[in-house]
Design a protein around this motif. Structure first.
Motif, PDB file in Angstrom:
ATOM      1  N   LYS A   1       1.015  -1.204   0.111  1.00  0.00           N
ATOM      2  CA  LYS A   1       0.038  -0.089   0.039  1.00  0.00           C
ATOM      3  C   LYS A   1       0.799   1.350   0.169  1.00  0.00           C
ATOM      4  O   LYS A   1       0.395   2.333  -0.664  1.00  0.00           O
ATOM      5  CB  LYS A   1      -1.052  -0.017   1.270  1.00  0.00           C
TER       6      LYS A   1
ATOM      7  N   ARG B   1       0.341   3.851  -2.728  1.00  0.00           N
ATOM      8  CA  ARG B   1      -0.570   5.156  -2.617  1.00  0.00           C
ATOM      9  C   ARG B   1       0.395   6.398  -2.329  1.00  0.00           C
ATOM     10  O   ARG B   1      -0.234   7.429  -2.103  1.00  0.00           O
ATOM     11  CB  ARG B   1      -1.386   4.864  -1.560  1.00  0.00           C
TER      12      ARG B   1
ATOM     13  N   TYR C   1      -1.116   6.810   4.770  1.00  0.00           N
ATOM     14  CA  TYR C   1      -1.779   6.433   3.476  1.00  0.00           C
ATOM     15  C   TYR C   1      -2.796   5.353   3.558  1.00  0.00           C
ATOM     16  O   TYR C   1      -2.972   4.913   2.398  1.00  0.00           O
ATOM     17  CB  TYR C   1      -0.521   6.282   2.469  1.00  0.00           C
TER      18      TYR C   1
ATOM     19  N   TYR D   1      -8.152   8.742   2.989  1.00  0.00           N
ATOM     20  CA  TYR D   1      -6.967   8.421   3.745  1.00  0.00           C
ATOM     21  C   TYR D   1      -6.898   9.070   5.056  1.00  0.00           C
ATOM     22  O   TYR D   1      -7.440  10.138   5.161  1.00  0.00           O
ATOM     23  CB  TYR D   1      -5.692   8.330   2.696  1.00  0.00           C
TER      24      TYR D   1
END
Lengths: 481, 231
Positions: free
Chosen positions: A259, A263, B87, B129
């Motif tokens: 992730k 991201r 994140y 997020y």
């Protein structure tokens, strides 16, 4: 400007140590000299090759500018965030915009070109080209560099644009190579006429002024917190990646790392860079001038791109929440092991992707596989060990930091890279000297296997090192906020 | 639960914390109050082994925190945003912490369901997020994450700051519930005397790194403290 100077002098890395600064200074001088040398040399080399220098340069300028634009889109950051605190202070809005646009004009990405074009122009003048024509040509080039600068600012809000530009370059290049369509037949006369017909210089200059005015207006209208200055918010998607659960704690970390890479801007650049590393070998294998010893060098780089660009910052990727990691019930070993697996998996994938090198023969590919073995066995450990000393907090959301940003540039990390490359080079060299290629390759591969066998020992060592460095790492990461 | 002895922390010769002796028994809800720079966060950081003590040591459940790491398995803490992973979505963050604390998804889900009111519908299933949440909502996530895995020791630094009034009163309720459990020790620091008095059995005031008050909460406590901090 005064504020900017302070921001520079007070940034954490500025005061770190003198030796490092001197080293960076040398590096900068070194690169400048290379560029100047290229500028001066280009003329004579091209002449030697029986090509008209100016015309040849003109021919490639279109690629030069397109490539420049891609690099800018990737690396050059736009100083938008620094504007915020200025908004409420008694500055007129135009002043703020002029200031921030003017700042980009001073950026490294602009003046680095001068190192090439300035000497080149001077040489042209010495060699008896028409001085006025050269000045006009030079001015035009300069304005085009700046046109790129402002194009970058306007376009930078569109993330995927650079892929489009890369595609354009590749398409044009391929078309020219296979003689389907030659874009330079259209652009060369234009650049050439900048030299021949003096008034034409006004075209790029006028375009530049127009572009500046447009950027200025665009920025001024967007100078509100909820418009141009707002940060983009991504729509979040929850991913389970539950297939990783079978690996226990390791899976938990791997999930998180995947992730992390997906991201954040900064880590995405890492992936891109590792892909670029894949093609690094082309320089060596396609080229018979390079000494054979350097092949192993390429072999290591091809499979190890991710290892080098991601691995060298291992705890730093988690810098923004390092305190959390340190208070959770996390075995250090699990943390390190998961990073190790990530690096190993990436190396493995790179090796498979690199199979197109089979085109150069199986020996070349074997070199890459051996490089991968060495990467997995030895370099992966070295890189993690080096990570314990790397205390640069990473701003994940900032793509520019990859190496364009002075604050993130770390010579320590680079120094640590040297043994990772020189050792296999030496081993391979010894093998070549004593026997043949096969011996050299097996020596390097042997070192890799040895490292792999000693994995547990090395991990304990790394673990110890991380523990010793814990407090100073935490305080270094805190500095950012 | 916690024994502090001869603890001090110096930065470049300046003593920022100096506690000779302090004992916090199991099950107590303990409030730490003081002005800026009084040493509250320094104390918590020492307790979590994030910084090294200059002298002395802290024992948590008879484990000396700077030599042995076993305290991590029963301690939940939230000091600031650096305890969040920007994140991740809130759900992912909770499951991540849950994984680290050996809780399965169902356990975490049950805990989240219990605190749905506290989240006020702004946290879960919001497609955001953590880095894009507001300060207050980030804090909510951090506080609830400390509760994952039923820790015996919960450390919250300035939990009331940045929260809206409704959430503050809900948070007080949560802390009081925790305090009722005889197995759970809660440590809270705050600038806000009233909130602290409302949720804590015992209050210690720090000033320039020294303990200046140590009182069991009663009706007069608030007045006493206000008097002390009034200039």
């Amino acid at each position: 400007m005064y504020l900017e100077w302070k921001a520079f002098t007070r940034s954490a890395s500025f005061g770190t140590n003198l030796a490092m600064k001197i080293l960076i200074g040398f590096l900068m001088i070194y690169f400048s000299i290379i560029f100047i040398g290229m500028g001066v040399g280009a003329f004579y080399i091209l002449k030697k090759m029986n090509l008209e220098p100016l015309q040849t340069v003109n021919q490639f300028l279109i690629y030069y500018f397109l490539f420049d634009l891609v690099i800018r889109l990737l690396m050059q950051a736009i100083p938008v965030l620094n504007i915020k605190p200025l908004l409420v202070l008694p500055f007129k809005k135009p002043t703020i915009v002029h200031f921030s646009l003017g700042k980009t004009a001073l950026s490294f990405f602009n003046w680095v070109h001068a190192f090439f074009f300035l000497p080149f122009s001077i040489v042209l003048a010495i060699e008896g080209y028409d001085i006025v024509g050269i000045i006009c040509w030079h001015l035009a080039i300069l304005s085009m560099v700046y046109i790129n600068n402002f194009l970058n600012i306007i376009l930078s809000n569109i993330d995927k644009l650079f892929i489009v530009f890369i595609a354009i370059i590749l398409a044009l290049g391929a078309a020219q190579y296979y003689k389907v369509f030659d874009v330079t037949t259209f652009t060369t006369p234009f650049f050439q006429s900048l030299y021949n017909i003096k008034c034409l210089v006004f075209i790029p200059v006028v375009v530049l002024i127009g572009l500046y005015a447009f950027t200025f207006k665009y920025f001024k209208n967007n100078l509100y917190l909820d418009a141009g200055l707002s940060k983009k918010e991504d729509i979040a998607t929850t991913e389970n990646l539950s297939w990783l659960n079978q690996f226990g704690t390791l899976g938990t970390f791997l999930k998180n790392d995947i992730k992390l890479i997906k991201r954040n801007k900064r880590s995405k650049t890492t992936i891109l860079m590792s892909v670029l590393f894949l093609f690094y070998g082309l320089i060596f294998f396609g080229n018979s001038h390079q000494p054979a010893v350097m092949h192993i060098f390429a072999g290591i780089f091809v499979s190890g791109g991710f290892l080098f660009v991601f691995g060298q910052f291992v705890p730093s990727w988690d810098s923004s929440y390092y305190q959390l990691m340190m208070t959770q019930n996390i075995p250090y070993r699990g943390y390190i092991t998961s990073k190790w697996w990530l690096v190993v998996i990436a190396t493995f994938i790179s090796t498979i992707l690199a199979s197109f090198y089979l085109f150069y023969g199986w020996e070349v590919y074997l070199t890459i596989v051996v490089g991968a073995i060495y990467n997995i066995g030895v370099n992966s450990h070295l890189v993690l060990l080096g990570g314990a000393f790397t205390k640069t907090p990473i701003d994940l959301s900032n793509a520019g930091g990859a190496f364009g940003d002075k604050k993130a540039f770390n010579v320590n990390a680079m120094l640590l890279t040297l043994p990772k490359l020189l050792l296999p080079l030496a081993l391979y060299g010894i093998g070549l000297y004593l026997g043949d290629k096969t011996l050299g390759l097996s020596l390097v591969a042997g070192a890799g296997f040895l490292g792999f066998i000693l994995r547990n020992k090395v991990f304990s060592l790394i673990e110890k090192r991380y523990k010793i460095e814990k407090y100073s790492t935490i305080s270094a990461y805190k500095q950012k906020s | 639960m916690i024994q502090v002895s001869q603890l001090s922390k110096k930065y470049n010769g300046t003593t920022v914390l100096n506690i000779d002796n302090l004992e916090i028994p199991k099950g107590q809800s303990f409030g730490l109050v003081g002005n800026n720079g009084a040493g509250k966060t320094t104390f918590f950081s020492l307790l979590l082994d994030l910084i090294q003590p200059s002298t002395g040591h802290i024992k948590s459940n008879d484990i000396q925190v700077n030599t042995n790491e076993n305290w991590k398995s029963f301690t939940g803490s939230f000091l600031d945003e650096s305890f969040l992973i920007g994140y991740l979505t809130p759900e992912e963050y909770f499951y991540f912490i849950g994984d680290l604390r050996h809780q399965n998804k169902a356990d975490v889900d049950a805990l989240l369901a219990r605190h749905e009111e506290f989240f006020n519908g702004e946290i879960l299933k919001n497609k955001k997020y953590l880095r894009d949440l507001s300060k207050g909502n980030q804090k909510k996530v951090g506080i609830i994450a400390t509760l994952i895995g039923n820790p015996e020791l919960i450390i919250l630094d300035e939990p009331f700051a940045n929260l809206d009034p409704t959430t503050v009163s809900r948070l007080k309720k949560i802390i009081r519930e925790l305090a009722e459990d005889p197995n759970v020790t809660v440590l809270v620091s705050s600038h806000d005397l009233q909130h602290t008095v409302e949720v804590c059995d015992r209050i210690v005031a720090l000033n320039k790194g020294e303990i200046v008050k140590d009182i069991q909460t009663s009706k007069e406590t608030l007045q006493e403290l206000e008097l002390f901090f009034a200039v």
